[in-house]
Design a protein around this motif. Structure first.
Motif, short mmCIF file in Angstrom:
data_model
loop_
_atom_site.label_atom_id
_atom_site.label_comp_id
_atom_site.label_asym_id
_atom_site.label_seq_id
_atom_site.Cartn_x
_atom_site.Cartn_y
_atom_site.Cartn_z
N GLU A 22 0.84 -1.19 0.00
CA GLU A 22 0.00 0.00 0.00
C GLU A 22 0.88 1.24 0.00
OE1 GLU A 22 -3.15 1.76 3.14
OE2 GLU A 22 -3.36 -0.36 2.66
N ALA A 23 0.53 2.22 -0.86
CA ALA A 23 1.28 3.48 -0.92
C ALA A 23 0.43 4.52 -1.62
CB ALA A 23 2.60 3.29 -1.65
N GLU A 24 0.78 5.79 -1.44
CA GLU A 24 0.12 6.86 -2.18
C GLU A 24 0.93 7.11 -3.45
OE1 GLU A 24 -2.09 10.31 -0.36
OE2 GLU A 24 -0.26 11.29 -1.07
N ILE A 25 0.24 7.12 -4.59
CA ILE A 25 0.93 7.30 -5.87
C ILE A 25 0.29 8.43 -6.65
CG2 ILE A 25 1.68 4.89 -6.01
CD1 ILE A 25 -0.56 4.48 -8.09
N THR A 87 -3.67 12.15 -7.01
CA THR A 87 -2.96 11.24 -6.11
C THR A 87 -3.99 10.29 -5.52
OG1 THR A 87 -3.16 12.79 -4.27
CG2 THR A 87 -1.10 12.84 -5.53
N CYS A 88 -3.62 9.03 -5.46
CA CYS A 88 -4.52 7.99 -4.95
C CYS A 88 -3.77 7.09 -3.99
CB CYS A 88 -5.05 7.12 -6.09
SG CYS A 88 -6.04 7.96 -7.32
N LEU A 89 -4.50 6.52 -3.09
CA LEU A 89 -3.97 5.47 -2.24
C LEU A 89 -4.11 4.17 -3.04
CD1 LEU A 89 -2.83 4.61 0.49
CD2 LEU A 89 -5.18 4.31 1.26
N ALA A 90 -3.00 3.54 -3.33
CA ALA A 90 -3.00 2.31 -4.12
C ALA A 90 -2.77 1.13 -3.20
CB ALA A 90 -1.91 2.37 -5.18
N LYS A 91 -3.49 0.07 -3.47
CA LYS A 91 -3.35 -1.14 -2.66
C LYS A 91 -3.26 -2.33 -3.62
CE LYS A 91 -5.41 -3.31 1.36
NZ LYS A 91 -6.51 -3.21 2.32
N GLN A 92 -2.22 -3.13 -3.45
CA GLN A 92 -2.08 -4.36 -4.23
C GLN A 92 -2.06 -5.53 -3.28
OE1 GLN A 92 1.50 -3.81 -6.61
NE2 GLN A 92 0.23 -3.29 -8.36
N PHE A 108 -7.93 3.99 -4.07
CA PHE A 108 -8.85 4.58 -3.11
C PHE A 108 -8.50 6.04 -2.88
CE2 PHE A 108 -8.23 0.15 -1.84
CZ PHE A 108 -9.53 -0.31 -1.79
N GLN A 109 -9.44 6.78 -2.34
CA GLN A 109 -9.23 8.14 -1.86
C GLN A 109 -8.43 9.00 -2.85
OE1 GLN A 109 -7.31 7.56 1.91
NE2 GLN A 109 -9.08 6.57 2.82
N CYS A 110 -8.87 9.01 -4.10
CA CYS A 110 -8.20 9.82 -5.12
C CYS A 110 -8.61 11.27 -4.96
CB CYS A 110 -8.57 9.33 -6.51
SG CYS A 110 -8.01 7.64 -6.86
N ARG A 111 -7.67 12.17 -5.22
CA ARG A 111 -7.96 13.61 -5.17
C ARG A 111 -7.10 14.31 -6.20
NH1 ARG A 111 -4.70 12.20 -1.22
NH2 ARG A 111 -2.90 13.47 -0.69
N LYS A 112 -7.61 15.42 -6.67
CA LYS A 112 -6.89 16.19 -7.67
C LYS A 112 -5.60 16.73 -7.05
CE LYS A 112 -7.71 19.67 -11.17
NZ LYS A 112 -8.68 20.58 -11.75
N ALA A 113 -4.49 16.57 -7.76
CA ALA A 113 -3.19 17.00 -7.24
C ALA A 113 -3.00 18.49 -7.42
CB ALA A 113 -2.07 16.25 -7.94
#
Length: 113
Positions: A22-25, A87-92, A108-113
């Protein structure tokens, strides 16, 4: 008896090797399209297509699985258009070696950068 135990342990190792990353990308909007719903009484489905910006962390399970990822506009906080970055929280999740699609990717939790 020992052979049976060794075979069972080997099978568990192959099937049970799973984990989570899991990370923010940062992603870029490459396309926004509208699919016509199969039943005509349903509203069309809008999808926002995203590609990664820059390099993903080395710890990501499947770095190529992020290219061409699509989300619904409701999953992004704010209005976006083609060319915008989010930017989104990515989970694999790795669900085991014997599965045909052993790595599942979710945003998850995507927002405009």
């Amino acid at each position: 008896m020992r052979k049976i135990v060794l075979v069972l342990v080997g099978c568990l190792a192959l099937v049970g090797c799973s984990g989570t990353w899991e990370a923010e990308i940062r992603l870029k909007v490459t396309k926004i399209d509208e699919d016509d719903a199969v039943p005509s009484y349903l509203p069309p489905r809008v999808r926002v297509w995203l590609d990664p910006v820059g390099e993903l962390p080395e710890s990501a399970y499947d770095r190529q699985n992020f290219t061409g990822t699509a989300v619904e506009p409701a999953e992004i906080d704010g209005d976006v258009k083609v060319g915008d970055e989010v930017t989104c929280l990515a989970k694999q999740r790795s669900i085991g070696i014997l599965q045909t699609n052993s790595i599942q990717t979710e945003l998850f939790q995507c927002r405009k950068a």
